[in-house]
Design a protein around this motif. Structure first.
Motif, PDB file in Angstrom:
ATOM      1  N   GLY A   1       0.566   5.616  -9.089  1.00  0.00           N
ATOM      2  CA  GLY A   1       0.336   4.415  -8.303  1.00  0.00           C
ATOM      3  C   GLY A   1       0.034   4.609  -6.837  1.00  0.00           C
ATOM      4  O   GLY A   1      -0.125   3.626  -6.103  1.00  0.00           O
ATOM      5  N   ALA A   2      -0.063   5.854  -6.360  1.00  0.00           N
ATOM      6  CA  ALA A   2      -0.402   6.063  -4.950  1.00  0.00           C
ATOM      7  C   ALA A   2      -1.840   5.649  -4.686  1.00  0.00           C
ATOM      8  O   ALA A   2      -2.748   5.992  -5.445  1.00  0.00           O
ATOM      9  N   ASP A   3      -2.070   4.923  -3.606  1.00  0.00           N
ATOM     10  CA  ASP A   3      -3.421   4.500  -3.239  1.00  0.00           C
ATOM     11  C   ASP A   3      -4.182   5.627  -2.559  1.00  0.00           C
ATOM     12  O   ASP A   3      -5.407   5.742  -2.720  1.00  0.00           O
ATOM     13  N   VAL A   4      -3.469   6.449  -1.786  1.00  0.00           N
ATOM     14  CA  VAL A   4      -4.062   7.577  -1.066  1.00  0.00           C
ATOM     15  C   VAL A   4      -3.069   8.727  -1.145  1.00  0.00           C
ATOM     16  O   VAL A   4      -1.850   8.506  -1.091  1.00  0.00           O
ATOM     17  N   VAL A   5      -3.576   9.955  -1.241  1.00  0.00           N
ATOM     18  CA  VAL A   5      -2.700  11.119  -1.243  1.00  0.00           C
ATOM     19  C   VAL A   5      -3.173  12.095  -0.170  1.00  0.00           C
ATOM     20  O   VAL A   5      -4.364  12.444  -0.111  1.00  0.00           O
ATOM     21  N   ILE A   6      -2.258  12.547   0.683  1.00  0.00           N
ATOM     22  CA  ILE A   6      -2.510  13.503   1.754  1.00  0.00           C
ATOM     23  C   ILE A   6      -1.897  14.846   1.365  1.00  0.00           C
ATOM     24  O   ILE A   6      -0.792  14.901   0.812  1.00  0.00           O
ATOM     25  N   ASP A   7      -2.596  15.922   1.676  1.00  0.00           N
ATOM     26  CA  ASP A   7      -2.085  17.265   1.388  1.00  0.00           C
ATOM     27  C   ASP A   7      -1.123  17.691   2.500  1.00  0.00           C
ATOM     28  O   ASP A   7      -1.544  17.971   3.625  1.00  0.00           O
ATOM     29  N   HIS A   8       0.178  17.742   2.191  1.00  0.00           N
ATOM     30  CA  HIS A   8       1.144  18.105   3.234  1.00  0.00           C
ATOM     31  C   HIS A   8       1.334  19.622   3.364  1.00  0.00           C
ATOM     32  O   HIS A   8       2.182  20.072   4.148  1.00  0.00           O
ATOM     33  N   SER A   9       0.544  20.394   2.633  1.00  0.00           N
ATOM     34  CA  SER A   9       0.654  21.849   2.748  1.00  0.00           C
ATOM     35  C   SER A   9      -0.134  22.398   3.937  1.00  0.00           C
ATOM     36  O   SER A   9       0.057  23.542   4.338  1.00  0.00           O
ATOM     37  N   VAL A  10      -1.018  21.587   4.519  1.00  0.00           N
ATOM     38  CA  VAL A  10      -1.780  22.028   5.684  1.00  0.00           C
ATOM     39  C   VAL A  10      -0.990  21.683   6.949  1.00  0.00           C
ATOM     40  O   VAL A  10      -0.310  20.653   7.016  1.00  0.00           O
ATOM     41  N   PRO A  11      -1.030  22.535   7.973  1.00  0.00           N
ATOM     42  CA  PRO A  11      -0.183  22.342   9.156  1.00  0.00           C
ATOM     43  C   PRO A  11      -0.390  21.010   9.875  1.00  0.00           C
ATOM     44  O   PRO A  11       0.556  20.453  10.423  1.00  0.00           O
TER      45      PRO A  11
ATOM     46  N   ARG B   1       0.858  -1.188   0.000  1.00  0.00           N
ATOM     47  CA  ARG B   1       0.000   0.000   0.000  1.00  0.00           C
ATOM     48  C   ARG B   1       0.892   1.236   0.000  1.00  0.00           C
ATOM     49  O   ARG B   1       1.839   1.315   0.785  1.00  0.00           O
ATOM     50  N   VAL B   2       0.577   2.169  -0.901  1.00  0.00           N
ATOM     51  CA  VAL B   2       1.369   3.388  -1.017  1.00  0.00           C
ATOM     52  C   VAL B   2       0.514   4.579  -0.619  1.00  0.00           C
ATOM     53  O   VAL B   2      -0.493   4.886  -1.268  1.00  0.00           O
ATOM     54  N   ILE B   3       0.907   5.233   0.472  1.00  0.00           N
ATOM     55  CA  ILE B   3       0.292   6.491   0.877  1.00  0.00           C
ATOM     56  C   ILE B   3       1.275   7.599   0.524  1.00  0.00           C
ATOM     57  O   ILE B   3       2.460   7.509   0.847  1.00  0.00           O
ATOM     58  N   ALA B   4       0.788   8.602  -0.158  1.00  0.00           N
ATOM     59  CA  ALA B   4       1.665   9.660  -0.644  1.00  0.00           C
ATOM     60  C   ALA B   4       1.226  11.001  -0.070  1.00  0.00           C
ATOM     61  O   ALA B   4       0.092  11.164   0.388  1.00  0.00           O
ATOM     62  N   THR B   5       2.147  11.975  -0.125  1.00  0.00           N
ATOM     63  CA  THR B   5       1.775  13.355   0.172  1.00  0.00           C
ATOM     64  C   THR B   5       2.101  14.219  -1.031  1.00  0.00           C
ATOM     65  O   THR B   5       2.987  13.907  -1.828  1.00  0.00           O
ATOM     66  N   ALA B   6       1.368  15.309  -1.160  1.00  0.00           N
ATOM     67  CA  ALA B   6       1.606  16.273  -2.235  1.00  0.00           C
ATOM     68  C   ALA B   6       1.156  17.638  -1.751  1.00  0.00           C
ATOM     69  O   ALA B   6       0.345  17.746  -0.824  1.00  0.00           O
ATOM     70  N   GLY B   7       1.669  18.683  -2.394  1.00  0.00           N
ATOM     71  CA  GLY B   7       1.419  20.038  -1.907  1.00  0.00           C
ATOM     72  C   GLY B   7       0.325  20.797  -2.615  1.00  0.00           C
ATOM     73  O   GLY B   7      -0.031  21.895  -2.199  1.00  0.00           O
ATOM     74  N   ASP B   8      -0.233  20.244  -3.714  1.00  0.00           N
ATOM     75  CA  ASP B   8      -1.343  20.901  -4.392  1.00  0.00           C
ATOM     76  C   ASP B   8      -2.124  19.856  -5.178  1.00  0.00           C
ATOM     77  O   ASP B   8      -1.646  18.736  -5.388  1.00  0.00           O
ATOM     78  N   PRO B   9      -3.357  20.179  -5.622  1.00  0.00           N
ATOM     79  CA  PRO B   9      -4.213  19.188  -6.283  1.00  0.00           C
ATOM     80  C   PRO B   9      -3.597  18.578  -7.541  1.00  0.00           C
ATOM     81  O   PRO B   9      -3.761  17.380  -7.801  1.00  0.00           O
ATOM     82  N   GLU B  10      -2.891  19.387  -8.329  1.00  0.00           N
ATOM     83  CA  GLU B  10      -2.306  18.859  -9.561  1.00  0.00           C
ATOM     84  C   GLU B  10      -1.224  17.824  -9.256  1.00  0.00           C
ATOM     85  O   GLU B  10      -1.147  16.767  -9.890  1.00  0.00           O
ATOM     86  N   LYS B  11      -0.381  18.128  -8.274  1.00  0.00           N
ATOM     87  CA  LYS B  11       0.655  17.174  -7.894  1.00  0.00           C
ATOM     88  C   LYS B  11       0.034  15.925  -7.263  1.00  0.00           C
ATOM     89  O   LYS B  11       0.537  14.809  -7.449  1.00  0.00           O
ATOM     90  N   ALA B  12      -1.062  16.098  -6.523  1.00  0.00           N
ATOM     91  CA  ALA B  12      -1.745  14.952  -5.930  1.00  0.00           C
ATOM     92  C   ALA B  12      -2.289  14.034  -7.015  1.00  0.00           C
ATOM     93  O   ALA B  12      -2.170  12.805  -6.923  1.00  0.00           O
ATOM     94  N   GLU B  13      -2.870  14.615  -8.055  1.00  0.00           N
ATOM     95  CA  GLU B  13      -3.400  13.811  -9.156  1.00  0.00           C
ATOM     96  C   GLU B  13      -2.271  13.082  -9.876  1.00  0.00           C
ATOM     97  O   GLU B  13      -2.421  11.925 -10.290  1.00  0.00           O
ATOM     98  N   GLN B  14      -1.140  13.746 -10.008  1.00  0.00           N
ATOM     99  CA  GLN B  14       0.011  13.110 -10.645  1.00  0.00           C
ATOM    100  C   GLN B  14       0.485  11.920  -9.820  1.00  0.00           C
ATOM    101  O   GLN B  14       0.799  10.862 -10.367  1.00  0.00           O
TER     102      GLN B  14
END
Length: 325
Positions: free
Chosen positions: A185-195, A167-180
């Motif tokens: 192959g990320a199963d879940v993406v978390i927004d790491h730009s929020v505190p 299982r791959v959980i990923a973080t990204a800093g904006d919606p476009e990067k999250a979609e990428q």
């Protein structure tokens, strides 16, 4: 020839186009006519003064380039003449129309891979490969990949399940990067730009734990992640500090939780990264990884390329091309 001079450390404006004498290959060196020059995040740190540079300014900046071998110095491999290669320089000099480097560091670019794609993929993918090998994934584990939409994180995400992530959980800093990241192959993406992004991660895990963390953010979030990791066999691989500081994790923090922190840096680590460059190029040529090119700019826009990286707007590698490759 045209080159980009680093005139001092500071803002991107310290990168200035200029004319300098073309280099001549010494014994054991190859002269490369550059075709594609990647702008790398570590270069932005060096340019800014985050790390000391024991040089006298101005210098021709840059650490990697892809191009054609046009001359060989005495004792250098003449079979590389006319071939496209990827080179990396410890003494800078690659933001230029030509660069001379030791022949042993040249890695031939596969025929079906463009110079731009080779320049874009090599640095980040050649870091991702030894990271995955060091992690020793078992095929049943949950991994966290930080900053998974671009750079090293994107290649980790592309390759993680091949190397044994369940299982791959990923973080990204904006919606476009999250979609990428999801596309890679990320199963879940978390927004790491929020505190409080680590709290969102806790909710996502729902009582499960992280077996492996690929930490490129560092800072205080690394400490917060320790309580979400699997006791006794959880391991964190620290290879970056996008937050501005390395992971704020002490030995006692690890001992009390039975966790392992693996620092991925230093001369021996970098030797492994260098050894992975050939595989990175071969994988890109075979299609098992997708090169990420944000945009291609003329060489004289190196300062603008550095601004794009500093502002975190690039969705891949920014590549510079000389006016007359």
């Amino acid at each position: 020839m045209q080159a980009i001079l680093l005139t001092a450390t500071g803002s991107p404006d310290v990168l200035v186009p200029g004319e300098v004498p073309a280099p001549r290959p010494q014994a054991g060196e190859l002269l490369i006519r550059t075709e594609a020059i990647p702008v790398l995040f570590p270069e932005t740190m060096l340019r800014s003064g985050a790390f000391p540079l024991p040089v006298q300014f101005p210098i021709v900046f840059g650490t990697q380039a892809a191009g054609v071998v046009i001359e060989a110095g005495a004792g250098a491999d003449t079979t590389l003449l006319g071939q496209r290669v990827l080179v990396s320089s410890n003494t800078f000099g690659t933001y230029a129309e030509q660069v001379s480097v030791p022949a042993q560091i040249a890695v031939r670019i596969p025929d079906n891979l463009s110079s731009v794609d080779a320049a874009a993929v090599t640095m980040s993918a050649s870091v991702a490969l030894p990271l995955l090998e060091t992690a020793k994934l078992t095929g049943t584990e949950t991994v966290l990949i930080e900053a998974a939409g671009t750079g090293v994180g994107a290649y980790l995400t592309q390759l993680a399940k091949e190397f044994g992530a369940a299982r791959v959980i990923a973080t990204a800093g904006d919606p476009e990067k999250a979609e990428q990241a999801r596309g890679f192959g990320a199963d879940v993406v978390i927004d790491h730009s929020v505190p409080d992004w680590t709290n969102h991660l806790r909710e996502t895990l729902g009582g499960a734990t992280l077996d492996v963390v690929f930490d490129s953010i560092g800072g205080e979030s690394a400490l917060a992640l320790l309580d979400l990791m699997t006791p006794l066999r959880g391991r964190m691989l620290g290879y970056g500090f996008l937050s501005g500081t390395a992971a704020q994790v002490s030995t006692m923090d690890l001992i009390m939780r039975g966790l392992t922190f693996i620092g991925c840096s230093g001369p021996d680590w970098l030797a492994g990264v260098a050894a992975a460059r050939r595989e990175a190029l071969e994988r890109a040529a075979a299609g098992s990884i997708t090169p990420l090119v944000d945009r291609v700019l003329p060489l004289d826009q190196a300062a603008q390329a550095h601004r794009l990286l500093a502002d975190r707007v690039a969705k891949g590698t920014v590549v510079l091309t000389p006016a007359n490759p």
